[in-house]
Motif scaffolding. Structure first.
Motif, short mmCIF file in Angstrom:
data_model
loop_
_atom_site.label_atom_id
_atom_site.label_comp_id
_atom_site.label_asym_id
_atom_site.label_seq_id
_atom_site.Cartn_x
_atom_site.Cartn_y
_atom_site.Cartn_z
N PRO A 126 0.85 -1.20 0.00
CA PRO A 126 0.00 0.00 0.00
C PRO A 126 0.89 1.25 0.00
CG PRO A 126 -0.74 -1.57 1.66
CD PRO A 126 0.58 -2.06 1.17
N GLY A 128 0.73 5.49 0.09
CA GLY A 128 -0.05 6.72 0.23
C GLY A 128 0.68 7.84 -0.48
N GLY A 129 1.45 8.61 0.29
CA GLY A 129 2.25 9.67 -0.33
C GLY A 129 3.69 9.23 -0.53
N GLY A 130 4.06 8.08 0.02
CA GLY A 130 5.44 7.59 -0.14
C GLY A 130 6.45 8.36 0.69
N THR A 131 6.00 8.98 1.80
CA THR A 131 6.92 9.78 2.62
C THR A 131 7.47 9.00 3.82
OG1 THR A 131 5.20 10.69 4.06
CG2 THR A 131 5.65 11.91 2.02
N SER A 132 7.26 7.71 3.83
CA SER A 132 7.78 6.89 4.94
C SER A 132 9.27 7.15 5.13
CB SER A 132 7.56 5.41 4.62
OG SER A 132 8.30 4.62 5.54
N GLY A 136 9.05 1.94 4.86
CA GLY A 136 7.70 1.36 4.84
C GLY A 136 7.13 1.05 3.47
N GLN A 195 5.21 17.35 9.48
CA GLN A 195 6.08 18.17 8.63
C GLN A 195 5.96 17.73 7.16
OE1 GLN A 195 10.39 17.77 8.82
NE2 GLN A 195 10.43 19.87 9.57
N SER A 196 5.54 16.48 6.96
CA SER A 196 5.37 15.94 5.60
C SER A 196 3.99 16.24 5.03
CB SER A 196 5.57 14.43 5.65
OG SER A 196 4.67 13.86 6.60
N THR A 201 -0.64 11.30 3.15
CA THR A 201 -2.07 11.07 2.97
C THR A 201 -2.75 10.63 4.28
OG1 THR A 201 -1.71 8.72 2.48
CG2 THR A 201 -1.70 10.24 0.60
N THR A 208 0.39 4.70 10.11
CA THR A 208 1.67 4.86 10.83
C THR A 208 1.50 5.54 12.20
OG1 THR A 208 2.04 7.00 9.77
CG2 THR A 208 3.02 5.08 8.70
N SER A 210 0.65 8.63 12.92
CA SER A 210 1.50 9.81 12.83
C SER A 210 1.09 10.90 13.83
CB SER A 210 1.48 10.37 11.40
OG SER A 210 0.27 11.00 11.14
N ALA A 211 2.02 11.80 14.05
CA ALA A 211 1.77 12.93 14.95
C ALA A 211 2.05 14.21 14.17
CB ALA A 211 2.67 12.85 16.17
N GLU A 259 0.43 -0.38 9.28
CA GLU A 259 1.51 -0.19 8.29
C GLU A 259 1.34 -1.03 7.02
OE1 GLU A 259 5.48 0.15 9.83
OE2 GLU A 259 4.78 0.64 11.83
N ILE A 265 -6.31 0.52 4.18
CA ILE A 265 -7.29 1.45 4.73
C ILE A 265 -7.83 2.27 3.56
CG2 ILE A 265 -7.59 3.45 6.27
CD1 ILE A 265 -4.99 2.22 7.73
N ASN A 532 2.58 -6.10 2.18
CA ASN A 532 3.78 -5.40 2.64
C ASN A 532 4.77 -6.30 3.40
OD1 ASN A 532 5.33 -3.14 2.55
ND2 ASN A 532 4.12 -1.94 4.01
C1 LIG Z 1 10.36 15.27 5.55
C2 LIG Z 1 9.48 14.38 6.33
C3 LIG Z 1 8.82 14.87 7.45
C4 LIG Z 1 8.01 14.03 8.21
N1 LIG Z 1 7.35 14.54 9.28
C5 LIG Z 1 6.55 13.74 10.01
C6 LIG Z 1 5.83 14.25 11.13
O1 LIG Z 1 5.90 15.44 11.44
N2 LIG Z 1 5.06 13.39 11.83
C7 LIG Z 1 4.94 12.08 11.48
O2 LIG Z 1 4.21 11.37 12.15
N3 LIG Z 1 5.61 11.58 10.44
C8 LIG Z 1 6.39 12.35 9.68
N4 LIG Z 1 7.06 11.85 8.60
C9 LIG Z 1 6.90 10.43 8.24
C10 LIG Z 1 5.75 10.19 7.24
O3 LIG Z 1 5.43 11.37 6.55
C11 LIG Z 1 4.53 9.68 7.98
O4 LIG Z 1 4.80 8.36 8.41
C12 LIG Z 1 3.24 9.69 7.15
O5 LIG Z 1 2.18 9.33 7.99
C13 LIG Z 1 3.28 8.76 5.97
O6 LIG Z 1 2.18 9.05 5.14
P1 LIG Z 1 2.19 8.65 3.60
O7 LIG Z 1 0.85 8.93 3.04
O8 LIG Z 1 3.33 9.28 2.90
O9 LIG Z 1 2.39 7.08 3.72
P2 LIG Z 1 3.42 6.16 2.95
O10 LIG Z 1 4.79 6.62 3.14
O11 LIG Z 1 2.95 5.98 1.55
O12 LIG Z 1 3.19 4.79 3.74
C14 LIG Z 1 3.60 4.64 5.06
C15 LIG Z 1 3.22 3.24 5.55
O13 LIG Z 1 1.81 3.12 5.62
C16 LIG Z 1 1.32 2.15 4.70
N5 LIG Z 1 0.12 2.73 4.08
C17 LIG Z 1 0.04 3.91 3.40
N6 LIG Z 1 -1.24 4.12 3.03
C18 LIG Z 1 -1.95 3.06 3.49
C19 LIG Z 1 -3.32 2.70 3.43
N7 LIG Z 1 -4.23 3.48 2.84
N8 LIG Z 1 -3.70 1.54 3.99
C20 LIG Z 1 -2.80 0.73 4.62
N9 LIG Z 1 -1.50 1.02 4.70
C21 LIG Z 1 -1.08 2.19 4.15
C22 LIG Z 1 2.46 1.90 3.74
O14 LIG Z 1 2.42 0.58 3.21
C23 LIG Z 1 3.67 2.13 4.62
O15 LIG Z 1 3.94 0.99 5.39
C24 LIG Z 1 7.87 12.67 7.83
C25 LIG Z 1 8.51 12.20 6.69
C26 LIG Z 1 9.31 13.05 5.94
C27 LIG Z 1 9.98 12.52 4.71
#
Ligand SMILES: Cc1cc2nc3c(=O)[nH]c(=O)nc-3n(C[C@H](O)[C@H](O)[C@H](O)COP(=O)(O)OP(=O)(O)OC[C@H]3O[C@@H](n4cnc5c(N)ncnc54)[C@H](O)[C@@H]3O)c2cc1C
Length: 538
Positions: A126, A128-132, A136, A195-196, A201, A208, A210-211, A259, A265, A532
């Motif tokens: 899965p 989302g935005g790929g910012t793991s 991940g 911050q991301s 997404t 994750t 997230s906070a 994750e 989701i 995953n």
């Molecule tokens: C510069 C930077 C700053 C950041 N700042 C923060 C911050 O302030 N706080 C914070 O908590 N994190 C932060 N992060 C980490 C990251 O952005 C978070 O973990 C964010 O929640 C990931 O969202 P995403 O949509 O990019 O998910 P992705 O990176 O695409 O995926 C993250 C994980 O979730 C899974 N996933 C994604 N979407 C789904 C779905 N719909 N259903 C099931 N599984 C899914 C993926 O398989 C993967 O394991 C930061 C990252 C970067 C690069």
């Protein structure tokens, strides 16, 4: 997002000249070094090897346009955005790229993809935005006939606000800015600003735990999820949208933070608030990190904390001041006031309040009394506003640092108030020793950014001159810090999640039996183990 870094082409945040000097003085970085990403044509990835029959069946189920295996799309889904991810992708290594990327536009199509991939033993990641930042989203395909990324980007149409209950049911693929834009049309906000934010997404946040930067006030995402709709290979796991329930252990909690290893989701019902009419961000100075931590603790335990509370340690404060572009409000005011109170250095705190005009004023006044009683000196609102304006800029600066051959990485943890100072010191020491032991002089900084009545998070940033083997250097630092966190009583992750990079420390958190329970849940929901693989569970 550009394939090798943060943001889009043309949107760079240049390093201020003071930073160039600091890199030379403190990290002995060579000012002439420029390590640009390789040209896109030189990126190497294997030929896609999805079983032909599966390819055809996916194309029929989804329509040709919602499945892609061109180079650009595969490279864009090869890695996340951690430092080691960027080191590898910038050097042209996209060997982990998925064989194909699918973009289902409904939960039913997600279910169809999972069914087909389970039949053909193809891993599904899965995306989302790929910012793991913990590995991940990188496809790991060992033992599988191939791997696909399941990009949630097309699942982003629906935002259904219940203004009376202050909830919003939203599609999981929505990016932060679009979600907030749509919520504001109904006069509400989620208040979740990692911050991301620009590129992450809803589904990624929920998956994750997230906070956001304002999570002390608005709550972490796990506190903001009322219900989820999660599609698994074994069927749909839906939870009821009710404010609270005593119906046994919470299945919602099983999905939140899963994750992508248990299911996809597709939708979440989120708790929202009226959009704030007023916002006030201001800065304070404390003589030391310990003094500042104590003041924040008292404020939090009195129920008077701000929505955003960030306290930088001495090194982070020094760097923030040095990096404030010359003549910036942060630099001018920060320097003047820190000198005024007689301790150049000290520790910078940012506190931010949001709400109605009245609320903000009342809360601000109460918090200010407590901060002052704790030794704080106000620096006024200008540095606070400057922080607010630049709150999403750091990831752009990281690209600039990588260009200059600098290791720039972050990691985080949380612990009790009584252990905070000890853990801060232990992790700092571990990072310093690991990097200095390899011959590079690091700069290790930290801030507290999320407050709870019983403790707080610690967020470390470390910089060092990049070694030739940048990945070995990173691994040594990461391992040392993680060992120090576990030995020092912290959580292995407060908000970045486990992914691939923290897996080996999950047993220290959950115990072997706990991990078996999670494995049993995975076995039931994903019997073929396609979701995953290699993430979360050791
Ligand atoms: C510069 C930077 C700053 C950041 N700042 C923060 C911050 O302030 N706080 C914070 O908590 N994190 C932060 N992060 C980490 C990251 O952005 C978070 O973990 C964010 O929640 C990931 O969202 P995403 O949509 O990019 O998910 P992705 O990176 O695409 O995926 C993250 C994980 O979730 C899974 N996933 C994604 N979407 C789904 C779905 N719909 N259903 C099931 N599984 C899914 C993926 O398989 C993967 O394991 C930061 C990252 C970067 C690069």
């Amino acid at each position: 997002m550009r394939w090798w870094g943060w943001g889009e082409d043309g949107h760079a945040v240049p390093l201020p000249p003071a930073a160039e000097k600091l890199l030379q003085d403190e990290l002995e970085a060579d000012p002439g070094v420029r390590k640009r990403p390789v040209p896109f044509e030189q990126v190497s990835l294997a030929e896609p090897r999805l079983p032909g029959a599966l390819r055809e069946r996916l194309a029929t189920a989804l329509g040709a346009e919602t499945m892609r295996d061109d180079r650009e799309t595969r490279v864009a889904h090869a890695v996340g955005r951690s430092y080691p991810d960027l080191v590898r992708i910038r050097s042209g290594d996209a060997s982990s790229a998925p064989d194909a990327v699918v973009f289902p536009g409904s939960a039913e199509l997600v279910a169809a993809v999972l069914g087909l991939c389970a039949e053909h033993s193809v891993a599904v990641v899965p995306f989302g935005g790929g910012t793991s930042v913990v590995g991940g989203v990188e496809p790991l395909r060992e033992g599988f006939a191939g791997a696909i990324s399941l990009d949630l980007g097309r699942l982003s149409a629906s935002v259904d606000v219940d203004r009376t209950s202050l909830t919003a049911s939203v599609d999981a693929g929505l990016l932060g800015p679009e979600l907030e834009r749509r919520l504001r049309e109904d006069g509400v906000t989620l208040g979740h600003f990692p911050q991301s934010f620009e590129y992450s997404t809803v589904g990624g946040w929920v998956a994750t735990r997230s906070a956001g930067q304002a999570s002390t006030g608005y709550g972490r995402i796990d506190e903001l999820v009322e219900a989820v709709r999660c599609v698994t290979p074994a069927g749909e796991l839906g939870t009821k949208a009710v404010p609270a329930s005593a119906a046994g252990p919470s299945l919602r909690e099983l999905v939140v933070g899963s994750e992508g290893v248990l299911g996809v989701i597709c939708e979440a019902t989120l708790r929202v608030r009226p959009a704030p009419a007023a916002r006030r961000y201001e800065a304070w100075s404390f003589a030391s990190f310990a003094e500042g931590c104590d003041a924040l603790r008292v404020m939090e335990q009195a129920g008077a904390a701000a929505d955003v509370n960030r306290l930088s340690d001495e090194d982070e404060t020094r760097l923030t001041m040095a990096l404030g572009s010359s003549g910036s409000t942060t630099e001018k005011l920060g320097r003047r006031y820190l000198r005024m109170r007689g301790h150049e250095g000290g520790c910078l705190a940012i506190v931010g309040f949001e709400g109605s005009e009245e609320e903000v004023e009342d809360r601000r006044r109460r918090a200010a009394g407590l901060l002052r009683a704790g030794g704080g000196v106000t620096l006024g609102h200008r540095p606070g506003e400057a922080w607010y304006r630049g709150r999403f800029a750091a990831p752009y600066l990281r690209d600039e640092l990588l260009d200059r051959g600098v290791l720039a990485e972050t990691l985080e943890t949380a612990t009790s108030w009584s252990n905070l100072g000890k853990l801060h010191e232990a992790v700092r020491e571990a990072l310093r020793a690991a990097l200095a032991g390899r011959g590079t002089q690091p700069l290790v900084m930290c801030h507290v950014s999320h407050l709870y009545p019983s403790g707080a998070s610690l967020y470390f940033t470390f910089l060092a001159r990049q070694e030739d083997d940048a990945l070995a250097q990173w691994r040594a630092a990461k391992t040392a810090a993680s060992e120090a966190i576990v030995a020092g009583g912290g959580t292995i992750t407060h908000h970045h999640a486990i992914g691939r990079d923290h897996r080996q420390w999950l047993a220290a958190e959950d115990g072997e039996l706990g991990i078996e329970v999670l494995r049993a849940a995975k076995q039931r929901l994903d019997p073929a183990g396609i979701l995953n693989p290699g993430k979360l569970l050791p």
